[in-house]
Design an enzyme around this catalytic site. Structure first.
Site, PDB file in Angstrom:
ATOM      1  N   SER A   6      30.508  45.100  35.675  1.00 15.19           N
ATOM      2  CA  SER A   6      30.578  45.860  34.418  1.00 15.19           C
ATOM      3  C   SER A   6      31.151  45.000  33.291  1.00 15.19           C
ATOM      4  O   SER A   6      31.881  44.029  33.545  1.00 15.19           O
ATOM      5  CB  SER A   6      31.485  47.089  34.650  1.00 15.19           C
ATOM      6  OG  SER A   6      31.725  47.794  33.454  1.00 15.19           O
ATOM      7  N   LYS A  14      49.165  41.421  32.052  1.00 14.91           N
ATOM      8  CA  LYS A  14      48.378  40.345  31.433  1.00 14.91           C
ATOM      9  C   LYS A  14      49.260  39.160  31.050  1.00 14.91           C
ATOM     10  O   LYS A  14      48.814  38.008  31.110  1.00 14.91           O
ATOM     11  CB  LYS A  14      47.599  40.888  30.234  1.00 14.91           C
ATOM     12  CG  LYS A  14      46.515  41.900  30.632  1.00 14.91           C
ATOM     13  CD  LYS A  14      45.505  41.284  31.587  1.00 14.91           C
ATOM     14  CE  LYS A  14      44.332  42.195  31.882  1.00 14.91           C
ATOM     15  NZ  LYS A  14      43.318  41.556  32.735  1.00 14.91           N
ATOM     16  N   TYR A  22      50.227  47.408  31.290  1.00 19.82           N
ATOM     17  CA  TYR A  22      49.056  46.537  31.127  1.00 19.82           C
ATOM     18  C   TYR A  22      49.490  45.225  30.469  1.00 19.82           C
ATOM     19  O   TYR A  22      49.108  44.136  30.904  1.00 19.82           O
ATOM     20  CB  TYR A  22      48.007  47.258  30.282  1.00 19.82           C
ATOM     21  CG  TYR A  22      46.726  46.487  30.040  1.00 19.82           C
ATOM     22  CD1 TYR A  22      45.691  46.498  30.981  1.00 19.82           C
ATOM     23  CD2 TYR A  22      46.534  45.751  28.872  1.00 19.82           C
ATOM     24  CE1 TYR A  22      44.509  45.807  30.748  1.00 19.82           C
ATOM     25  CE2 TYR A  22      45.357  45.052  28.635  1.00 19.82           C
ATOM     26  CZ  TYR A  22      44.341  45.087  29.577  1.00 19.82           C
ATOM     27  OH  TYR A  22      43.186  44.392  29.355  1.00 19.82           O
ATOM     28  N   ASP A  66      37.394  45.263  47.142  1.00 21.50           N
ATOM     29  CA  ASP A  66      38.540  45.553  46.282  1.00 21.50           C
ATOM     30  C   ASP A  66      39.367  44.274  46.210  1.00 21.50           C
ATOM     31  O   ASP A  66      39.694  43.692  47.249  1.00 21.50           O
ATOM     32  CB  ASP A  66      39.355  46.705  46.900  1.00 21.50           C
ATOM     33  CG  ASP A  66      40.449  47.198  45.961  1.00 21.50           C
ATOM     34  OD1 ASP A  66      41.169  46.339  45.381  1.00 21.50           O
ATOM     35  OD2 ASP A  66      40.595  48.413  45.809  1.00 21.50           O
ATOM     36  N   ASP A 110      32.737  43.252  43.271  1.00 17.07           N
ATOM     37  CA  ASP A 110      33.285  44.394  42.534  1.00 17.07           C
ATOM     38  C   ASP A 110      33.461  45.542  43.525  1.00 17.07           C
ATOM     39  O   ASP A 110      32.830  45.564  44.586  1.00 17.07           O
ATOM     40  CB  ASP A 110      32.317  44.816  41.418  1.00 17.07           C
ATOM     41  CG  ASP A 110      33.000  45.590  40.292  1.00 17.07           C
ATOM     42  OD1 ASP A 110      33.161  45.023  39.197  1.00 17.07           O
ATOM     43  OD2 ASP A 110      33.379  46.775  40.516  1.00 17.07           O
TER      44      ASP A 110
HETATM   45  P1  NAD Z   1      35.163  47.263  32.788  1.00 12.99           P
HETATM   46  O1  NAD Z   1      35.905  48.471  33.223  1.00 12.99           O
HETATM   47  O2  NAD Z   1      33.876  47.396  32.096  1.00 12.99           O
HETATM   48  O3  NAD Z   1      34.991  46.282  34.023  1.00 12.99           O
HETATM   49  C1  NAD Z   1      36.013  46.063  34.962  1.00 12.99           C
HETATM   50  C2  NAD Z   1      35.368  45.867  36.321  1.00 12.99           C
HETATM   51  O4  NAD Z   1      36.425  45.577  37.254  1.00 12.99           O
HETATM   52  C3  NAD Z   1      34.641  47.130  36.814  1.00 12.99           C
HETATM   53  O5  NAD Z   1      33.343  46.793  37.274  1.00 12.99           O
HETATM   54  C4  NAD Z   1      35.526  47.624  37.950  1.00 12.99           C
HETATM   55  O6  NAD Z   1      34.793  48.289  38.982  1.00 12.99           O
HETATM   56  C5  NAD Z   1      36.145  46.314  38.435  1.00 12.99           C
HETATM   57  N1  NAD Z   1      37.385  46.548  39.162  1.00 12.99           N
HETATM   58  C6  NAD Z   1      38.477  47.246  38.749  1.00 12.99           C
HETATM   59  N2  NAD Z   1      39.393  47.258  39.710  1.00 12.99           N
HETATM   60  C7  NAD Z   1      38.872  46.578  40.752  1.00 12.99           C
HETATM   61  C8  NAD Z   1      39.351  46.258  42.056  1.00 12.99           C
HETATM   62  N3  NAD Z   1      40.559  46.682  42.490  1.00 12.99           N
HETATM   63  N4  NAD Z   1      38.564  45.522  42.881  1.00 12.99           N
HETATM   64  C9  NAD Z   1      37.342  45.115  42.469  1.00 12.99           C
HETATM   65  N5  NAD Z   1      36.835  45.399  41.260  1.00 12.99           N
HETATM   66  C10 NAD Z   1      37.597  46.114  40.412  1.00 12.99           C
HETATM   67  O7  NAD Z   1      36.218  46.484  31.869  1.00 12.99           O
HETATM   68  P2  NAD Z   1      36.097  45.201  30.914  1.00 12.99           P
HETATM   69  O8  NAD Z   1      36.475  45.655  29.576  1.00 12.99           O
HETATM   70  O9  NAD Z   1      34.854  44.456  31.147  1.00 12.99           O
HETATM   71  O10 NAD Z   1      37.344  44.364  31.462  1.00 12.99           O
HETATM   72  C11 NAD Z   1      37.207  43.175  32.220  1.00 12.99           C
HETATM   73  C12 NAD Z   1      38.515  42.414  32.147  1.00 12.99           C
HETATM   74  O11 NAD Z   1      38.766  42.043  30.791  1.00 12.99           O
HETATM   75  C13 NAD Z   1      39.730  43.211  32.610  1.00 12.99           C
HETATM   76  O12 NAD Z   1      40.602  42.362  33.316  1.00 12.99           O
HETATM   77  C14 NAD Z   1      40.361  43.658  31.306  1.00 12.99           C
HETATM   78  O13 NAD Z   1      41.722  43.900  31.432  1.00 12.99           O
HETATM   79  C15 NAD Z   1      40.066  42.454  30.442  1.00 12.99           C
HETATM   80  N6  NAD Z   1      40.111  42.744  29.008  1.00 12.99           N
HETATM   81  C16 NAD Z   1      39.262  43.644  28.427  1.00 12.99           C
HETATM   82  C17 NAD Z   1      39.329  43.862  27.067  1.00 12.99           C
HETATM   83  C18 NAD Z   1      38.438  44.854  26.357  1.00 12.99           C
HETATM   84  O14 NAD Z   1      38.686  45.130  25.153  1.00 12.99           O
HETATM   85  N7  NAD Z   1      37.394  45.380  27.008  1.00 12.99           N
HETATM   86  C19 NAD Z   1      40.255  43.156  26.277  1.00 12.99           C
HETATM   87  C20 NAD Z   1      41.091  42.232  26.895  1.00 12.99           C
HETATM   88  C21 NAD Z   1      41.009  42.016  28.263  1.00 12.99           C
END
Ligand code: NAD
Length: 240
Positions: free
Chosen positions: A13, A147, A143, A58, A34
């Site tokens: 995702s 990070k 969070y 996981d 994932d």
């Molecule tokens: P998202 O929710 O679209 O994707 C996260 C993915 O991680 C999902 O597919 C979920 O199933 C998977 N996941 C969660 N927990 C899991 C686990 N225990 N084991 C395996 N898979 C797991 O989120 P995103 O926005 O694409 O975020 C991706 C990364 O980027 C994250 O680490 C998030 O903290 C970081 N991030 C996102 C943003 C933002 O604005 N979207 C900003 C800064 C950092």
């Protein structure tokens, strides 16, 4: 698998999915791991034929992660994207909330990186995904802490793995348009987006581009760094 191999956690995702597609386009054979099997199945249909394998796991499950990372005959890049987010006022965060956050966002990175490092050879790269939130933020202290921990872990791993010529860097995205941020109420999403460069959230492909740079062999002389991909908002002094 022949050719360079990349293992991407959270590959189903958002930023992880964009990273899987970008690395596959760059010529990596990619293993997308994932916990969401349905989204992984959907991803396969969009990837170049034969370029992407999937693995349901996981990141907190050490034996599953160890087996998946040991499976390919080589491992050139690990990208740790899997993460969770939970909006919660500082006063309302429970111990369980905090532990769950650290489990996935920090210990999940540690487990994958340790398993990968044990089998990686010189020239391999590890890229973690932290966040602009590593420098602070309101209503998600757990969070933010997770990070900031990823940034510290990245630097520590870079120092210890340097003698083996394994580079470890982090990408710190700003507000990015993904299913994670789309869980926000639409009015809140719109207000958050207004504060970003050009009044828009980043596209996941923008973040994937920075990850691909740090996952490429050309960058072997860069290690221990955190690259903010946030339209400059982390610089401060912008009237924000
Ligand atoms: P998202 O929710 O679209 O994707 C996260 C993915 O991680 C999902 O597919 C979920 O199933 C998977 N996941 C969660 N927990 C899991 C686990 N225990 N084991 C395996 N898979 C797991 O989120 P995103 O926005 O694409 O975020 C991706 C990364 O980027 C994250 O680490 C998030 O903290 C970081 N991030 C996102 C943003 C933002 O604005 N979207 C900003 C800064 C950092």
């Amino acid at each position: 698998m022949t050719g360079p191999v990349a293992f991407v956690t959270g590959g189903a995702s958002g930023i992880g999915r964009a990273t899987v597609l970008r690395l596959a386009g760059d010529g990596f054979r990619v293993i997308a791991a994932d916990r969401d099997g349905d989204k992984l199945d959907a991803l396969i249909g969009e990837a170049p034929a034969g370029g992407v394998e999937t693995c349901v796991l996981d990141v907190c499950d050490r034996p599953a992660v160890a087996a998946a990372i040991a499976a390919p005959e080589r491992l050139d890049a690990l990208v740790c994207v899997a993460g969770i987010y939970q909006p919660r006022a500082f006063d309302a965060i429970s111990d369980a909330d905090f532990r769950a956050m650290l489990d996935v966002n920090l210990i999940g990175v540690f487990i994958a990186a340790q398993e990968a490092a044990r089998r990686m050879t010189a020239g391999a790269r590890i890229v973690t995904v932290s966040s602009r939130a590593a420098i602070g933020g309101t209503n998600f202290a757990h969070y933010v802490a997770s990070k900031a921990g990823v940034v510290g872990l990245t630097r520590a791993m870079a120092m210890e793995l340097r003698p083996r010529q394994i580079a470890v860097n982090s990408v710190a995205p700003g507000f990015t348009d993904t299913p994670m941020t789309r869980t926000m109420p639409p009015d809140q999403y719109a207000r958050a987006q207004e504060l970003e460069l050009g009044g828009k959230a980043a596209d996941p492909a923008d973040i994937a581009g920075a990850i691909a740079f740090l996952a490429s062999p050309a960058t072997h002389f860069i290690t221990g760094q955190t690259l903010f991909v946030d339209g400059g908002k982390s610089l401060g002094g912008l009237g924000l």
